[in-house]
Design a protein around this motif. Structure first.
Motif, mmCIF file in Angstrom:
data_model
loop_
_atom_site.group_PDB
_atom_site.id
_atom_site.type_symbol
_atom_site.label_atom_id
_atom_site.label_comp_id
_atom_site.label_asym_id
_atom_site.label_seq_id
_atom_site.Cartn_x
_atom_site.Cartn_y
_atom_site.Cartn_z
ATOM 1 N N VAL A 281 -20.241 -29.437 4.311
ATOM 2 C CA VAL A 281 -21.040 -28.238 4.045
ATOM 3 C C VAL A 281 -21.347 -27.595 5.394
ATOM 4 O O VAL A 281 -22.133 -28.150 6.181
ATOM 5 C CB VAL A 281 -22.347 -28.578 3.308
ATOM 6 C CG1 VAL A 281 -23.134 -27.296 3.032
ATOM 7 C CG2 VAL A 281 -22.052 -29.312 2.007
ATOM 8 N N VAL A 284 -24.666 -27.645 7.527
ATOM 9 C CA VAL A 284 -25.535 -28.684 6.963
ATOM 10 C C VAL A 284 -25.042 -30.073 7.369
ATOM 11 O O VAL A 284 -25.749 -30.847 8.010
ATOM 12 C CB VAL A 284 -25.622 -28.577 5.426
ATOM 13 C CG1 VAL A 284 -26.441 -29.734 4.858
ATOM 14 C CG2 VAL A 284 -26.219 -27.243 5.013
ATOM 15 N N SER A 285 -23.788 -30.398 6.976
ATOM 16 C CA SER A 285 -23.238 -31.713 7.305
ATOM 17 C C SER A 285 -22.170 -31.649 8.388
ATOM 18 O O SER A 285 -21.606 -32.669 8.768
ATOM 19 C CB SER A 285 -22.667 -32.380 6.051
ATOM 20 O OG SER A 285 -21.682 -31.565 5.447
ATOM 21 N N LEU A 302 -27.188 -30.121 14.397
ATOM 22 C CA LEU A 302 -27.505 -30.317 12.979
ATOM 23 C C LEU A 302 -28.456 -31.502 12.790
ATOM 24 O O LEU A 302 -28.478 -32.444 13.588
ATOM 25 C CB LEU A 302 -26.219 -30.542 12.181
ATOM 26 C CG LEU A 302 -25.223 -29.377 12.221
ATOM 27 C CD1 LEU A 302 -24.015 -29.686 11.362
ATOM 28 C CD2 LEU A 302 -25.873 -28.073 11.780
ATOM 29 N N GLU A 303 -29.239 -31.435 11.714
ATOM 30 C CA GLU A 303 -30.253 -32.451 11.435
ATOM 31 C C GLU A 303 -29.627 -33.644 10.717
ATOM 32 O O GLU A 303 -29.061 -33.500 9.627
ATOM 33 C CB GLU A 303 -31.362 -31.846 10.581
ATOM 34 C CG GLU A 303 -32.089 -30.684 11.249
ATOM 35 C CD GLU A 303 -33.112 -30.057 10.327
ATOM 36 O OE1 GLU A 303 -33.391 -30.644 9.259
ATOM 37 O OE2 GLU A 303 -33.632 -28.979 10.670
ATOM 38 N N ARG A 306 -30.320 -34.368 6.919
ATOM 39 C CA ARG A 306 -29.628 -33.466 5.992
ATOM 40 C C ARG A 306 -28.146 -33.829 5.887
ATOM 41 O O ARG A 306 -27.540 -33.669 4.832
ATOM 42 C CB ARG A 306 -29.788 -32.022 6.447
ATOM 43 C CG ARG A 306 -31.228 -31.515 6.424
ATOM 44 C CD ARG A 306 -31.278 -30.038 6.719
ATOM 45 N NE ARG A 306 -30.687 -29.256 5.630
ATOM 46 C CZ ARG A 306 -30.299 -27.989 5.741
ATOM 47 N NH1 ARG A 306 -30.419 -27.366 6.907
ATOM 48 N NH2 ARG A 306 -29.788 -27.349 4.714
ATOM 49 N N VAL A 307 -27.574 -34.314 6.985
ATOM 50 C CA VAL A 307 -26.180 -34.775 6.949
ATOM 51 C C VAL A 307 -26.060 -35.957 5.992
ATOM 52 O O VAL A 307 -25.164 -36.006 5.143
ATOM 53 C CB VAL A 307 -25.702 -35.179 8.359
ATOM 54 C CG1 VAL A 307 -24.284 -35.747 8.293
ATOM 55 C CG2 VAL A 307 -25.746 -33.980 9.305
ATOM 56 N N ALA A 310 -26.215 -34.977 2.304
ATOM 57 C CA ALA A 310 -24.987 -34.378 1.779
ATOM 58 C C ALA A 310 -23.989 -35.439 1.337
ATOM 59 O O ALA A 310 -23.219 -35.241 0.383
ATOM 60 C CB ALA A 310 -24.358 -33.470 2.832
#
Length: 353
Positions: A281, A284-285, A302-303, A306-307, A310
């Protein structure tokens, strides 16, 4: 359901196909099904061209028939288009027995990377192999769309899962404080690893895995950390120690290693091709882009929670249920076609009278 799996890829090989069916076998037991493997270990093997560490099975017809009939399977699934797969296909053709297949490997890309053989020839052989299949399981919609354009039919979606208990965030830094950019997988020319190794990135580059190109790359890139094969918890710790997982392949049909890295909270940097486009994504990922260096640097922002989130959408339980449903549906369609053909024959005979 008792399913016979015919495959040219099995232990001690380490690749996505083997890991897929090993994990599938475990999950199928939990839902009351059984996977019986007919693989290279059942036959005499010779070294595989360009992959001498892999045994290429040389199956014989009589032994193949004996193995299948002793297994007494309710269904036959052929995973690979190698000698074992072709022998199982021939058995089913002789016995007029329906079977399902999977499309795991873009052999056309692998072959063209080594020898001057047109891709269209290889796809023609693969298309012929799968033409008799009651259903061809494909991991991603991107791959399915590509195969449809090439004339493949009866394609069935079959996603994969990831072991989120094994592959999880961990407070480890095996390769230093970072940043750490990591690739994991087979070390071979078709994986396009040099596109990663040639990037100008801060910190450390790590390659996890083995393959025919390993010795060459170790010599040419002495600043890179090559770990060799890592499995289980050791592999999970390698992933968790990275800041970004770089996936330079242009030929994979899925890319389970991306899911494993994501489950560890590690964002992915990859080209926008089949596999990454279906799993990652953007923003996001991971980050996808034709500029792999920019993607790798961008992924660092990226956080990680959140990875990880996903990756949780991909479960082996769901993958096993889809696998069974595909087989049942494909075999049901075969029966319907056979019944329709019989009705046409009876109607033809009646009208003739």
């Amino acid at each position: 359901m008792r399913i016979l799996l015919a495959t040219d890829a099995w232990t001690p090989q380490i690749n996505g196909v083997v890991r897929t069916y090993q994990r599938l076998a475990e999950e199928l037991k939990l839902i009351g099904s059984d996977l019986v493997v007919m693989g290279p270990e059942n036959f005499r093997c010779v070294p595989c061209p360009s992959y001498p560490e892999i045994g290429l099975a040389m199956p014989d017809r009589r032994h193949c028939e004996s193995l299948i009939e002793r297994a007494r399977p309710d269904a036959i699934h052929i995973a690979t288009e190698g000698p074992v797969g072709w022998m199982a296909r021939a058995y089913c053709k002789r016995r007029r027995r329906p079977f399902t297949t999977s499309f795991h490997t873009r052999f056309a890309d692998y072959v063209s990377a080594r020898w001057p053989i047109p891709e269209s020839w290889v796809y023609a052989v693969q298309r012929r192999f799968h033409q008799r299949s009651a259903g061809v399981m494909v991991a991603t919609e991107g791959m399915a769309a590509d195969l449809r354009r090439r004339g493949f039919e009866r394609l069935l979606p079959w996603t994969r899962g990831v072991d989120t208990a094994l592959f999880r965030p961990q407070p480890v830094r095996l390769f230093g404080s970072g940043p750490v950019f990591l690739y994991a997988g087979r070390v071979a020319v078709e994986k396009n690893i040099e596109a990663f190794l040639n990037l100008e990135l801060p910190g450390v580059k790590v390659v996890v895995g083995d393959g025919p190109q390993l010795a060459e790359l170790e010599t040419r890139y002495p600043a890179v950390t090559f770990t060799g094969v890592r499995e289980g918890q050791d592999l999970a710790r390698c992933y968790a120690s990275a800041d970004v997982f770089v996936f330079p392949s242009l030929t994979d049909t899925f890319g389970m290693v991306m899911l494993e890295a994501m489950a560890c909270g590690v964002p992915v940097a990859a080209f926008p091709v089949i596999g990454p486009k279906d799993l990652v994504v953007p923003g996001v990922s991971g980050v996808l882009g034709d500029d792999l260096q920019a993607a790798a640097l961008g992924a660092m922002a990226l956080e990680r929670p959140r990875v990880r989130e996903a990756a949780l959408a991909f479960t082996w339980q769901a993958a096993a249920k889809i696998f069974i449903a595909n087989i049942e549906g494909a075999l049901a369609q075969v029966r319907l076609r056979e019944e329709a053909a019989q009705r046409r024959i009876r109607m033809g005979r009646a009208s003739a009278v």
